[in-house]
Every structure is written in C-alpha cells, then in structure tokens.
Scaffold this motif. Sequence first.
Motif, PDB file in Angstrom:
ATOM      1  N   TRP A  10       0.917  -1.534   0.143  1.00 17.04           N
ATOM      2  CA  TRP A  10      -0.277   0.034   0.220  1.00 17.04           C
ATOM      3  C   TRP A  10       0.869   1.356  -0.107  1.00 17.04           C
ATOM      4  O   TRP A  10       0.514   2.393  -0.908  1.00 17.04           O
ATOM      5  CB  TRP A  10      -1.286  -0.003   1.504  1.00 17.04           C
ATOM      6  N   HIS A  11       2.240   1.789   0.631  1.00 17.57           N
ATOM      7  CA  HIS A  11       2.933   2.148   1.191  1.00 17.57           C
ATOM      8  C   HIS A  11       3.430   2.925   0.028  1.00 17.57           C
ATOM      9  O   HIS A  11       3.487   3.807  -0.801  1.00 17.57           O
ATOM     10  CB  HIS A  11       3.851   2.330   2.216  1.00 17.57           C
ATOM     11  N   ALA A  12       4.385   1.604  -0.998  1.00 15.26           N
ATOM     12  CA  ALA A  12       5.023   1.216  -1.790  1.00 15.26           C
ATOM     13  C   ALA A  12       4.247   2.217  -3.449  1.00 15.26           C
ATOM     14  O   ALA A  12       4.837   3.335  -3.455  1.00 15.26           O
ATOM     15  CB  ALA A  12       5.586  -0.120  -2.426  1.00 15.26           C
ATOM     16  N   ILE A  13       3.079   1.369  -3.179  1.00 18.51           N
ATOM     17  CA  ILE A  13       2.292   2.350  -4.621  1.00 18.51           C
ATOM     18  C   ILE A  13       1.721   3.784  -3.992  1.00 18.51           C
ATOM     19  O   ILE A  13       1.973   4.715  -4.916  1.00 18.51           O
ATOM     20  CB  ILE A  13       0.991   1.288  -4.300  1.00 18.51           C
ATOM     21  N   ASN A  14       1.511   4.409  -2.965  1.00 21.91           N
ATOM     22  CA  ASN A  14       1.445   5.585  -2.682  1.00 21.91           C
ATOM     23  C   ASN A  14       2.737   6.084  -3.116  1.00 21.91           C
ATOM     24  O   ASN A  14       2.355   7.665  -3.463  1.00 21.91           O
ATOM     25  CB  ASN A  14       0.746   5.563  -1.162  1.00 21.91           C
ATOM     26  N   PHE A  30      -9.803  -5.228  -7.789  1.00 23.24           N
ATOM     27  CA  PHE A  30      -9.931  -5.575  -8.967  1.00 23.24           C
ATOM     28  C   PHE A  30      -8.340  -6.815  -8.527  1.00 23.24           C
ATOM     29  O   PHE A  30      -9.030  -7.992  -8.857  1.00 23.24           O
ATOM     30  CB  PHE A  30      -9.121  -5.203  -9.948  1.00 23.24           C
ATOM     31  N   PHE A  31      -7.474  -6.444  -7.453  1.00 23.66           N
ATOM     32  CA  PHE A  31      -6.220  -7.327  -7.007  1.00 23.66           C
ATOM     33  C   PHE A  31      -6.639  -7.668  -5.999  1.00 23.66           C
ATOM     34  O   PHE A  31      -7.547  -6.563  -4.830  1.00 23.66           O
ATOM     35  CB  PHE A  31      -4.989  -7.054  -7.388  1.00 23.66           C
ATOM     36  N   PRO A  32      -6.224  -8.950  -5.420  1.00 21.03           N
ATOM     37  CA  PRO A  32      -6.502  -9.774  -4.094  1.00 21.03           C
ATOM     38  C   PRO A  32      -5.938  -9.351  -3.236  1.00 21.03           C
ATOM     39  O   PRO A  32      -6.657  -9.329  -1.855  1.00 21.03           O
ATOM     40  CB  PRO A  32      -6.494 -11.011  -4.008  1.00 21.03           C
ATOM     41  N   SER A  33      -5.021  -8.858  -3.578  1.00 16.01           N
ATOM     42  CA  SER A  33      -3.438  -8.312  -2.632  1.00 16.01           C
ATOM     43  C   SER A  33      -2.854  -7.096  -3.117  1.00 16.01           C
ATOM     44  O   SER A  33      -3.163  -6.644  -4.273  1.00 16.01           O
ATOM     45  CB  SER A  33      -2.954  -9.037  -1.848  1.00 16.01           C
ATOM     46  N   MET A  34      -2.471  -6.130  -2.432  1.00 18.53           N
ATOM     47  CA  MET A  34      -1.924  -4.906  -3.359  1.00 18.53           C
ATOM     48  C   MET A  34      -0.128  -5.424  -3.623  1.00 18.53           C
ATOM     49  O   MET A  34       0.547  -4.961  -4.295  1.00 18.53           O
ATOM     50  CB  MET A  34      -1.564  -3.745  -2.184  1.00 18.53           C
ATOM     51  N   PHE A  39       2.871  -5.388  -8.555  1.00 19.76           N
ATOM     52  CA  PHE A  39       3.183  -6.368  -9.404  1.00 19.76           C
ATOM     53  C   PHE A  39       3.394  -6.362 -10.388  1.00 19.76           C
ATOM     54  O   PHE A  39       3.481  -7.406 -11.664  1.00 19.76           O
ATOM     55  CB  PHE A  39       4.101  -7.334  -8.610  1.00 19.76           C
ATOM     56  N   ALA A  40       1.395  -6.120 -11.046  1.00 19.72           N
ATOM     57  CA  ALA A  40       1.213  -6.556 -11.945  1.00 19.72           C
ATOM     58  C   ALA A  40       1.750  -6.201 -13.517  1.00 19.72           C
ATOM     59  O   ALA A  40       2.357  -5.191 -13.200  1.00 19.72           O
ATOM     60  CB  ALA A  40      -0.572  -5.302 -11.928  1.00 19.72           C
ATOM     61  N   ILE A  65      11.555   1.766  -6.196  1.00 19.43           N
ATOM     62  CA  ILE A  65      10.589   1.387  -5.399  1.00 19.43           C
ATOM     63  C   ILE A  65      10.843   0.062  -4.566  1.00 19.43           C
ATOM     64  O   ILE A  65      10.273  -0.813  -4.960  1.00 19.43           O
ATOM     65  CB  ILE A  65       9.099   1.687  -4.987  1.00 19.43           C
ATOM     66  N   ASP A  66      11.690   0.524  -3.278  1.00 16.16           N
ATOM     67  CA  ASP A  66      12.053  -1.293  -3.043  1.00 16.16           C
ATOM     68  C   ASP A  66      10.716  -0.607  -2.278  1.00 16.16           C
ATOM     69  O   ASP A  66      10.944  -0.419  -0.606  1.00 16.16           O
ATOM     70  CB  ASP A  66      13.518  -0.713  -2.493  1.00 16.16           C
ATOM     71  N   PRO A  67       9.980  -2.243  -2.206  1.00 15.78           N
ATOM     72  CA  PRO A  67       8.949  -2.007  -1.017  1.00 15.78           C
ATOM     73  C   PRO A  67       9.204  -2.212   0.931  1.00 15.78           C
ATOM     74  O   PRO A  67       8.955  -1.806   1.861  1.00 15.78           O
ATOM     75  CB  PRO A  67       7.807  -2.348  -1.121  1.00 15.78           C
TER      76      PRO A  67
END
Length: 365
Positions: A10-14, A30-34, A39-40, A65-67
């Motif tokens: 969540w943080h990485a995408i933000n 859409f995705f079951p998890s962030m 990685f989509a 970005i390195d989560p």
Amino acid sequence: MNQNQDLKYWHAINKIEQIGPSRFKKLYNFFPSMELAFFADFKNLKKAGFSEKIADLFTDQRRGIDPDKEFERLLADQIEIITIKDKNYPKLLKEIYNPPALLYIRGNLKKQDEFAVAVVGTRKPSNYGRQVVPMIVQDLTENKITIVSGLAMGIDSLSQETCLASGGRTIAVLGSGVDNNSIYPRINYNLAQEIIENGALVSEYPPGTDPRKEHFPARNRIISGLCLGVLVIEAGESSGALITAHFALDQNREVFSTPGNIFSPNSFGTNNLIKKGAKLVTSSQDVLDELNLSLATEYVKTQSIIPDTPEEAEILKNLSHEPTHVDKIIKKTKLPVSKVNSTLSMMELKGKVKNLGNANYVLSH
C-alpha cells in the motif's frame, strides 16, 4: 499474507505519482492484495481500469521503489499506516466522497475521536479572534471534544495550542508528510511534537512529501471528514478555511461560524457563511447543542473505567451519570438477575459504580 506484508505494498504504491484515492480504489477492487497490484503487468493494470498512460507510469516508477526498505523507514520513524480496509480507519472519514486510501499517522487515533469538531480560520487573526478561540475551544475540550485542525499559523495553531493547554486531544491534518523533515509550517514543529503525544499528526501523503500548494485543498476535505462539524473563527473572503467549510457542507456535516465586525476583512468570510445558513456561534454550547454532543463527556468517562470481566463491560455500556434502575440494567444486558446483582456489588466495592439507593446505580467518576 500477514498485515505488514501487504501494508508495505500500500505504501509503495502510494509513492507512485498520480495514484490517488480513485485509482487506488480500482486496484483494491480488482486485485486480491496490494502485492499483486504492485507487481501487476501492463495488461492487468488496464483490466483494473488504468489508462495506457497511467499503466505505463505505474510500471516505470515502481522499478525505483523497494517496498521493504521504504517500510523499514516507516517503522524507524514510528509512522503507522491505516488503510481504508482496516477496521480502525476513521468511521466518519470513510463516509466521505473519495476518502484517502491510506493514512499515515504519528501519535494515535482513539474511539473518542469520533466526537470531533474542526476549528479553522485565518492565518492572521485579530485580537478579537485571539479572544474567541480560547473561550470556545477550552470549553469544547473540557467537554471531551477532540479538536481537529491543520497546524497552520493563526486560528488553526491557536486552537490546537488551547486544546493541549486544556488537557485535551487534538489531530493535525497535514498537506505534507508527517515525518520530522516534512512537518509544515516549520514554525509549528514543536507544536506538532506535542500533538503526537496528545493526539495525532495525520496525512494521506507519504513521508518526505513537500507541502505543495495543491495538497492543501485536498487536505481540507480530511479535516472536515474526520469531524461532526466545522467551526470557522475569522476568515477573509478568500480564506482557505472557507474551502474546509464547503467540504463540510458537501459531506453533510454541520458548519458553524462566529460573527465579526462588518468592517473587518477578517470577518467577510465568516459573516457570509452565516448569511448562507451556517450556525451562528457565540459560545461552545451552541456547538454542543447543535451536534448533541453532551453525550461525549459521558461516553469518554465510561470508556475510562476499565472492566475486569465481560459482565462488567456489559453493565458499563448501560450506565451513565444519570441514575439507572437495576431492572433496566438486567433488561438491557440480558444477564441473569443474580449475576447482575453480584457484579454490581463487586463494582461498587471497586469504586466503579455508586448505589444511590432504591436499586439505582450511576458511574462513580
């Protein structure tokens, strides 16, 4: 997947540009998890509802970005994340249009913060404004109302300083990151540190985000969204406080305004709000009555009495500082008569409740 594992995505995408609440919603719907969303591939991002341009931007920026490292920084700075999927996400904020997908928090949010009022206004208050803020905010604080504002100079910071001086809780919503280097304005850095100890700093922007001009109107929707109502104390014709008031109206929240001198530029905005239907406020009681917040004090006091057993917890839910007969307690808790009587006797010995006679009980403090 454990919670921290998904939170880091969540943080990485933000941290990816142009991924705001609306596009976040497409991802989590859409995705079951962030993690899967992060990685989509381009094809699945388009299936989720992204345009080609945004899907390209997403796949390009995530390479930098390195989560794991980004999440470690959050932990080191004691910054908490609450996502819109979390049960602890603020209930009132979740009701607004386009709520933040996630919040960064330093300090803590409590259940009692649902009884919150925003206090906002000009950055350059007059002597009149400086008199009004302590008079109203101190009373609200003493009634266990959480004060929400934006840490800005002027009415915002004065209201939060007054709240803290009165022993209350306050939440500052920032248009920047909540990390020490990003706190804005810098002149209120020390105030921000005090707020962390007695409330929370909150932002939808990741740590390291500078206070950009376009962030502040978006920030204002969170200030009003966290509250039952917004009180404007002194605001000019084009004051940012009026943006917060308009968001409050859109969110079906109450808007309050203190009247001012018709010759003062600081009163143009507040007087116009009153003309348009805002509730005129001359004391804290006007706010408390309109929002029916007299129950807030009772609620907070009830929560401060810690139950030792499930039976005590049930009984405490149904007691206040108004006398309640034991028959009513039995009816509401649906506990056996003998259990209610024995539990009440024990609670009285512990100093949690008082028996006023004739089987009428009240909270002891």
